[in-house]
Write a protein that holds these residues in place. Structure first.
Motif, PDB file in Angstrom:
ATOM      1  N   GLN A 175       0.827  -1.203   0.000  1.00 45.47           N
ATOM      2  CA  GLN A 175       0.000   0.000   0.000  1.00 45.47           C
ATOM      3  C   GLN A 175       0.868   1.264   0.000  1.00 45.47           C
ATOM      4  O   GLN A 175       0.688   2.145  -0.842  1.00 45.47           O
ATOM      5  N   SER A 176       1.823   1.325   0.923  1.00 46.23           N
ATOM      6  CA  SER A 176       2.711   2.480   1.009  1.00 46.23           C
ATOM      7  C   SER A 176       4.081   2.214   0.411  1.00 46.23           C
ATOM      8  O   SER A 176       4.922   3.109   0.352  1.00 46.23           O
ATOM      9  N   GLY A 177       4.334   0.969  -0.012  1.00 45.33           N
ATOM     10  CA  GLY A 177       5.619   0.656  -0.631  1.00 45.33           C
ATOM     11  C   GLY A 177       6.764   0.601   0.349  1.00 45.33           C
ATOM     12  O   GLY A 177       7.834   1.176   0.117  1.00 45.33           O
ATOM     13  N   VAL A 178       6.561  -0.115   1.465  1.00 45.53           N
ATOM     14  CA  VAL A 178       7.574  -0.210   2.515  1.00 45.53           C
ATOM     15  C   VAL A 178       8.154  -1.623   2.541  1.00 45.53           C
ATOM     16  O   VAL A 178       7.430  -2.604   2.402  1.00 45.53           O
ATOM     17  N   LEU A 179       9.479  -1.711   2.724  1.00 35.75           N
ATOM     18  CA  LEU A 179      10.150  -2.993   2.933  1.00 35.75           C
ATOM     19  C   LEU A 179      10.599  -3.040   4.386  1.00 35.75           C
ATOM     20  O   LEU A 179      11.397  -2.205   4.831  1.00 35.75           O
ATOM     21  N   TYR A 180      10.055  -3.999   5.157  1.00 35.08           N
ATOM     22  CA  TYR A 180      10.377  -4.156   6.574  1.00 35.08           C
ATOM     23  C   TYR A 180      11.354  -5.307   6.781  1.00 35.08           C
ATOM     24  O   TYR A 180      11.410  -6.241   5.976  1.00 35.08           O
ATOM     25  N   ARG A 181      12.063  -5.240   7.901  1.00 30.83           N
ATOM     26  CA  ARG A 181      13.009  -6.300   8.265  1.00 30.83           C
ATOM     27  C   ARG A 181      12.863  -6.600   9.752  1.00 30.83           C
ATOM     28  O   ARG A 181      12.823  -5.675  10.584  1.00 30.83           O
ATOM     29  N   VAL A 182      12.752  -7.876  10.099  1.00 32.59           N
ATOM     30  CA  VAL A 182      12.638  -8.306  11.486  1.00 32.59           C
ATOM     31  C   VAL A 182      13.886  -9.073  11.877  1.00 32.59           C
ATOM     32  O   VAL A 182      14.269 -10.037  11.193  1.00 32.59           O
ATOM     33  N   LEU A 183      14.543  -8.659  12.988  1.00 36.19           N
ATOM     34  CA  LEU A 183      15.739  -9.327  13.490  1.00 36.19           C
ATOM     35  C   LEU A 183      15.515  -9.781  14.924  1.00 36.19           C
ATOM     36  O   LEU A 183      14.743  -9.152  15.672  1.00 36.19           O
ATOM     37  N   TYR A 184      16.220 -10.831  15.299  1.00 39.50           N
ATOM     38  CA  TYR A 184      16.207 -11.232  16.701  1.00 39.50           C
ATOM     39  C   TYR A 184      17.416 -10.613  17.397  1.00 39.50           C
ATOM     40  O   TYR A 184      18.553 -10.782  16.967  1.00 39.50           O
ATOM     41  N   THR A 185      17.145  -9.865  18.459  1.00 36.32           N
ATOM     42  CA  THR A 185      18.219  -9.199  19.200  1.00 36.32           C
ATOM     43  C   THR A 185      18.335  -9.716  20.618  1.00 36.32           C
ATOM     44  O   THR A 185      19.239  -9.333  21.351  1.00 36.32           O
TER      45      THR A 185
END
Length: 412
Positions: free
Chosen positions: A399-409
């Motif tokens: 919809q907004s053209g976002v690329l997300y990234r999820v990391l384990y910290t």
């Protein structure tokens, strides 16, 4: 001589009479009756909002995980395909093009100079698959193939396979190369809840490595976009979207084990072979009851809330996340528009038990949809999901053209 002519004429008349009798169509059976069924359905499309940095605080991930924005301004960002060197291919269905993104300087961001469009005019481009240095992209009517270069660019697209069914309301295609060397591609139904004469509608197709022949691998699948083979068992799983306008809670979104030659029930059955009361029984092949028809189909192995709109799935095989996530799956539930209280709008996690069978699906990244007074609002329609080279998880908002990234910290 006269006797011979009469005998021949009699034989000819007998043959003609027999042919005529065989040519008479059999009376059409009267379809079995069904009790009336009344449905209460709601069109509820949460008010869309553009993504802004302040909205990031609304999103929730499990303890120990961190969510970051890797890129914005990507347009109708749909499917993702990650290459071993960290390059990311992205399709944009509305723009019908293919992009190559790469975090060249390693700062965790993909800036405008680290993006390039490598192909266009790919009619509703959606799923991608790579094999032997070639990129395959599936659109509505065609699957294209392109030669790949080290810098992410590709050759002029050429048709690999064509004449696929008209998409209708389900133009997003799913596609992967299978462990048997064949290309598997899912083609949804062109409508909501009615069978069509095209045998390739609402199916999983198995396409030969040269693209010249194909077969219906599984059928009765309204819209199975996200699918894949379990890393340990090799079982093929796929998430199917149920029909609209049948109420808040039916049909559920369902996870199926997809097998060759099997029928998964749509549009007459859902879940564990349950007859759908809102589909006309007169459309059933053979004019049998829904219960009889559904008994011959394959039931789901796991269900999720109706209308959540599963749109992609990937198995997690890395070690960046805790051990319990290894060989489990992540699913993008794009979100409902046909339910009084919205469902979906999150990345779901499918847990597998000790026997490597799916046991539960729960939200993993959520918070894109929320209620503001009496109004439902949303700022993200999740679409593509993929494992990144370092073991983190990537997903898109188309919809907004976002690329997300999820990391384990681990809380750090």
């Amino acid at each position: 001589m006269r006797r011979f002519v009469l005998t021949a004429l009699t034989a000819a008349l007998t043959v003609s009479a027999t042919s005529a009798a065989q040519g008479v169509p059999a009376p059409r059976p009267i379809p079995p009756g069904e009790p009336p069924a009344t449905v209460t359905a709601t069109r509820n499309e949460p008010t869309p909002q553009e993504f802004t940095a302040d909205k990031l605080s609304r999103l929730k991930v499990p303890a120990g995980f961190q969510l970051k924005v890797m890129a914005t301004g990507l347009g109708n960002a749909r499917s993702l395909l990650v290459m071993p060197d960290g390059g990311i291919y992205l399709t944009r269905m509305k723009q019908s093009d293919l992009w190559y993104l790469k975090d060249v300087n390693g700062d965790g961001q993909i800036e405008a100079v680290e993006r390039k469009r490598v192909a266009q005019n790919l009619g509703t481009a959606h799923a991608m698959a790579v094999k032997n240095g070639k990129m395959y992209v599936a659109g509505e009517k065609n699957i294209w193939v392109m030669d790949m270069a080290k810098d992410g660019s590709v050759s002029v697209p050429r048709v690999f396979a064509t004449d696929f069914p008209d998409a209708g309301q389900h133009s997003a295609r799913g596609m992967h190369w299978g462990p048997d060397g064949y290309l598997y591609a899912a083609f949804g139904s062109p409508n909501n809840d009615a069978p069509t004469p095209n045998p390739e509608d609402a199916t999983m197709l198995r396409i030969s490595p040269d693209g010249k022949s194909r077969e219906v691998y599984s059928r009765g699948l309204r819209h199975t976009i996200g699918f894949g083979w379990h890393p340990v068992t090799g079982v093929l799983y796929g998430w199917d979207q149920g029909s609209d306008w049948h109420g808040d809670n039916i049909p559920p979104e369902e996870m199926n084990v997809l097998e060759r030659g099997k029928n998964y029930g749509w549009p007459f059955c859902y879940g564990d072979k349950q007859p759908d009361p809102y589909v006309n029984v007169s459309s059933i092949p053979g004019q049998i009851t829904k219960a009889e028809y559904c008994a011959g189909t394959v039931g789901s192995v796991l269900n999720n809330t109706a209308h959540a709109a599963a749109i992609d799935m990937t198995f997690y095989t890395a070690s960046q996340f805790p051990a319990e996530y290894k060989n489990s799956a992540f699913v993008a539930f794009r979100g409902s528009w046909n339910r009084s209280e919205p469902s979906g709008y999150y990345i779901g996690h499918v847990a597998f038990d000790a026997n490597n069978k799916p046991s539960a699906v729960t939200p993993f990244v959520s918070g894109f949809v929320y209620q503001d007074g009496d109004v439902w609002k949303q700022f993200g329609r999740v679409a593509g999901v993929a494992q990144y080279t370092d073991g983190s998880l990537l997903f898109t908002d188309d919809q907004s053209g976002v690329l997300y990234r999820v990391l384990y910290t681990g809380g750090k």
